[in-house]
Design a protein around this motif. Structure first.
Motif, PDB file in Angstrom:
ATOM      1  N   SER A  11      -8.232   0.498  -6.676  1.00 10.76           N
ATOM      2  CA  SER A  11      -8.993   1.659  -6.203  1.00 10.76           C
ATOM      3  C   SER A  11      -8.592   2.153  -4.823  1.00 10.76           C
ATOM      4  O   SER A  11      -8.807   3.301  -4.482  1.00 10.76           O
ATOM      5  N   CYS A  12      -7.980   1.274  -4.008  1.00  9.12           N
ATOM      6  CA  CYS A  12      -7.621   1.709  -2.653  1.00  9.12           C
ATOM      7  C   CYS A  12      -6.214   1.242  -2.310  1.00  9.12           C
ATOM      8  O   CYS A  12      -5.241   1.762  -2.853  1.00  9.12           O
ATOM      9  N   ASP A  13      -6.076   0.236  -1.466  1.00  6.10           N
ATOM     10  CA  ASP A  13      -4.731  -0.187  -1.073  1.00  6.10           C
ATOM     11  C   ASP A  13      -4.417  -1.626  -1.443  1.00  6.10           C
ATOM     12  O   ASP A  13      -3.482  -2.225  -0.907  1.00  6.10           O
ATOM     13  N   GLU A  14      -5.206  -2.195  -2.373  1.00  2.00           N
ATOM     14  CA  GLU A  14      -4.897  -3.535  -2.871  1.00  2.00           C
ATOM     15  C   GLU A  14      -4.559  -3.430  -4.348  1.00  2.00           C
ATOM     16  O   GLU A  14      -5.350  -2.877  -5.105  1.00  2.00           O
ATOM     17  N   THR A  15      -3.397  -3.939  -4.734  1.00  2.00           N
ATOM     18  CA  THR A  15      -3.084  -3.993  -6.162  1.00  2.00           C
ATOM     19  C   THR A  15      -3.491  -5.395  -6.595  1.00  2.00           C
ATOM     20  O   THR A  15      -3.030  -6.377  -6.019  1.00  2.00           O
ATOM     21  N   SER A  31      -1.876  -8.047  -4.191  1.00  3.18           N
ATOM     22  CA  SER A  31      -0.788  -7.621  -3.321  1.00  3.18           C
ATOM     23  C   SER A  31      -1.371  -6.570  -2.389  1.00  3.18           C
ATOM     24  O   SER A  31      -1.781  -5.494  -2.827  1.00  3.18           O
ATOM     25  N   SER A  32      -1.458  -6.911  -1.106  1.00  6.77           N
ATOM     26  CA  SER A  32      -2.075  -6.000  -0.153  1.00  6.77           C
ATOM     27  C   SER A  32      -1.032  -5.093   0.492  1.00  6.77           C
ATOM     28  O   SER A  32       0.066  -5.514   0.812  1.00  6.77           O
ATOM     29  N   GLN A  33      -1.427  -3.832   0.685  1.00  9.94           N
ATOM     30  CA  GLN A  33      -0.511  -2.874   1.324  1.00  9.94           C
ATOM     31  C   GLN A  33      -0.851  -2.667   2.800  1.00  9.94           C
ATOM     32  O   GLN A  33      -0.354  -1.735   3.422  1.00  9.94           O
ATOM     33  N   THR A  34      -1.698  -3.531   3.331  1.00  7.48           N
ATOM     34  CA  THR A  34      -2.181  -3.359   4.701  1.00  7.48           C
ATOM     35  C   THR A  34      -1.065  -3.066   5.701  1.00  7.48           C
ATOM     36  O   THR A  34      -1.159  -2.131   6.500  1.00  7.48           O
ATOM     37  N   LEU A  35       0.011  -3.847   5.651  1.00  5.63           N
ATOM     38  CA  LEU A  35       1.067  -3.678   6.649  1.00  5.63           C
ATOM     39  C   LEU A  35       1.791  -2.338   6.498  1.00  5.63           C
ATOM     40  O   LEU A  35       2.255  -1.765   7.481  1.00  5.63           O
ATOM     41  N   GLY A  42      -4.232   3.988   8.889  1.00  2.75           N
ATOM     42  CA  GLY A  42      -5.216   4.073   7.804  1.00  2.75           C
ATOM     43  C   GLY A  42      -4.495   4.248   6.483  1.00  2.75           C
ATOM     44  O   GLY A  42      -3.260   4.375   6.467  1.00  2.75           O
ATOM     45  N   VAL A  43      -5.248   4.277   5.387  1.00  2.00           N
ATOM     46  CA  VAL A  43      -4.621   4.363   4.064  1.00  2.00           C
ATOM     47  C   VAL A  43      -4.144   5.788   3.773  1.00  2.00           C
ATOM     48  O   VAL A  43      -4.913   6.739   3.861  1.00  2.00           O
ATOM     49  N   VAL A  44      -2.865   5.920   3.424  1.00  3.25           N
ATOM     50  CA  VAL A  44      -2.306   7.218   3.024  1.00  3.25           C
ATOM     51  C   VAL A  44      -2.279   7.228   1.486  1.00  3.25           C
ATOM     52  O   VAL A  44      -1.544   6.457   0.874  1.00  3.25           O
ATOM     53  N   ARG A  50       1.987   5.207  -4.889  1.00  3.06           N
ATOM     54  CA  ARG A  50       3.378   4.838  -5.204  1.00  3.06           C
ATOM     55  C   ARG A  50       3.568   3.322  -5.159  1.00  3.06           C
ATOM     56  O   ARG A  50       4.298   2.750  -5.958  1.00  3.06           O
ATOM     57  N   ASN A  51       2.902   2.689  -4.203  1.00  4.01           N
ATOM     58  CA  ASN A  51       3.038   1.233  -4.104  1.00  4.01           C
ATOM     59  C   ASN A  51       2.345   0.510  -5.258  1.00  4.01           C
ATOM     60  O   ASN A  51       2.838  -0.501  -5.742  1.00  4.01           O
ATOM     61  N   HIS A  52       1.202   1.034  -5.692  1.00  2.00           N
ATOM     62  CA  HIS A  52       0.535   0.444  -6.859  1.00  2.00           C
ATOM     63  C   HIS A  52       1.482   0.494  -8.052  1.00  2.00           C
ATOM     64  O   HIS A  52       1.649  -0.471  -8.791  1.00  2.00           O
ATOM     65  N   LEU A  53       2.105   1.675  -8.204  1.00  4.78           N
ATOM     66  CA  LEU A  53       2.988   1.900  -9.356  1.00  4.78           C
ATOM     67  C   LEU A  53       4.151   0.918  -9.378  1.00  4.78           C
ATOM     68  O   LEU A  53       4.540   0.403 -10.421  1.00  4.78           O
TER      69      LEU A  53
END
Ligand code: KG4
Ligand code: ZN
Length: 333
Positions: A11-15, A31-35, A42-44, A50-53
């Motif tokens: 839903s946000c930036d964690e797959t 898999s966190s996209q925090t970095l 903040g979350v773009v 794209r990163n989830h994909l």
């Protein structure tokens, strides 16, 4: 026989993906996209999507492999339907639907807020029971009277920023990296929580709504007046104000509705001062507190699977024509 559920969360930036056998968690991969988002402060959404994909397939395979099962054994696929960022939600939701169709198994779309709300019950031997649930995350701040699974009465919510959002914004003002909640939590013990008197917005009111943007604005106006080493004191004072509001409103709701069990969930429920002050207030009132396990406070797929498991038992599934919904609400039953 307990069903084997594969759950997906984007839903946000964690797959995230998890496999559950009944109430037993067999695997949970995140898999966190925090970095990646940190450099933007903040979350773009486009970057998150794209990163989830690029991660989703490997992550689902990893969850299935670590659970020591084969994908053909899965009885049901669940994915977060909303709320969240639409382009992020669509990745996990579509992947889940496609997998369910390919496996010829039922698909379940799960409400992310409900998953946070029920996550404290995951570690217990009993199903969700009558309780007051405080959900505090980056996107939501909600007080809910829970009568059982699917039986919710939303008592109030934030009228502006979510609690986690306020933590992140104030941390940004203090020059701390995203996400700011854990940074403030780590810094606060070195500061004086009473150094700066920040407003306790809306605590005097008889309702269960929250407002955090006033505290954030108060910090913004305070900072230019300060000199020297003030960061830890501001962090501690801000955290104290937010925690104070959360604890007071939650305890007022528990008293008004005569509820003995209080639960706290969502990313901000990992906050050590909130855990401590809520525990003290609950004990003083002679009530019980159930906190989400630290690993289940921030976004994860295990909590999605936990709600899915409850739905499987009720025999409900999601029509495949139902879309993801970025504004999905927790409905009052
Ligand atoms: O539940 P979550 O992962 O995502 C949403 O559904 O929004 O929550 C993330 C939020 C972020 O705002 C983060 O700063 C906050 O939870 N957070 C914390 C702590 N850990 C995470 N806030 C305060 N103290 C913490 N220890
Ligand atoms: Zn969340």
């Amino acid at each position: 026989m307990s069903p084997l559920v594969l759950a997906i969360e984007t839903s946000c930036d964690e797959t995230a993906a998890a496999v559950l056998h009944g109430h037993r968690l067999l695997s949970s991969s995140i898999s966190s996209q925090t970095l990646i988002h940190r450099e933007f402060g903040g979350v773009v959404p486009e970057v998150a999507s794209r990163n989830h994909l690029s991660k989703i397939e490997a992550l689902v395979n990893q969850a299935v492999e670590s659970a020591n099962v084969s994908v053909q054994q899965i009885d049901c696929v669940a994915a977060t339907r909303g709320p969240g960022l639409l382009t992020s939600l669509l990745v996990g939701y579509s992947f889940g639907k496609g997998l369910a169709i390919g496996l010829n198994k039922p698909f379940l779309g799960i409400n992310h807020i409900e998953a946070h709300l029920l996550s404290p019950f995951f570690k217990t031997e009993f199903d969700p029971v009558r309780s007051i649930g405080l959900v505090v995350s980056g996107g939501h701040t909600l007080l809910v009277l829970v009568e059982g699974v699917g039986k919710y009465r939303v008592l109030g919510g934030t009228v502006d920023d979510a609690a986690g959002e306020a933590f992140d914004k104030v941390a940004k003002l203090l020059g701390l990296p995203y996400p700011g909640g854990p940074q403030i939590d780590a810094l606060a013990p070195r500061g004086d929580p009473n150094r700066y008197g920040l407003p306790r917005s809306m605590v005097g009111r008889q309702d269960y709504n929250f407002s955090f943007s006033g505290i954030k604005t108060a910090v913004r106006y305070l900072l230019p007046k300060l000199a020297g080493d003030y960061v830890a004191d501001v962090a501690a004072s801000f955290q104290e104000a937010v925690v104070d509001i959360l604890v007071r409103k939650t305890m007022a709701a528990a008293a008004e509705f005569g509820v003995n069990l209080i639960t706290v969930s969502g990313g901000v429920s990992g906050n050590s001062r909130l855990r401590q002050k809520m525990a003290q207030a609950v004990e003083k009132a002679g009530k019980h507190l159930l906190l989400a396990e630290p690993a289940l406070t921030t976004d994860n797929a295990a909590m999605i699977g936990y709600v899915a498991m409850q739905r499987v038992r009720e025999g409900t599934g999601t029509d495949l024509t139902v879309d993801a919904d970025p504004n999905l609400r927790l409905v009052n039953a």
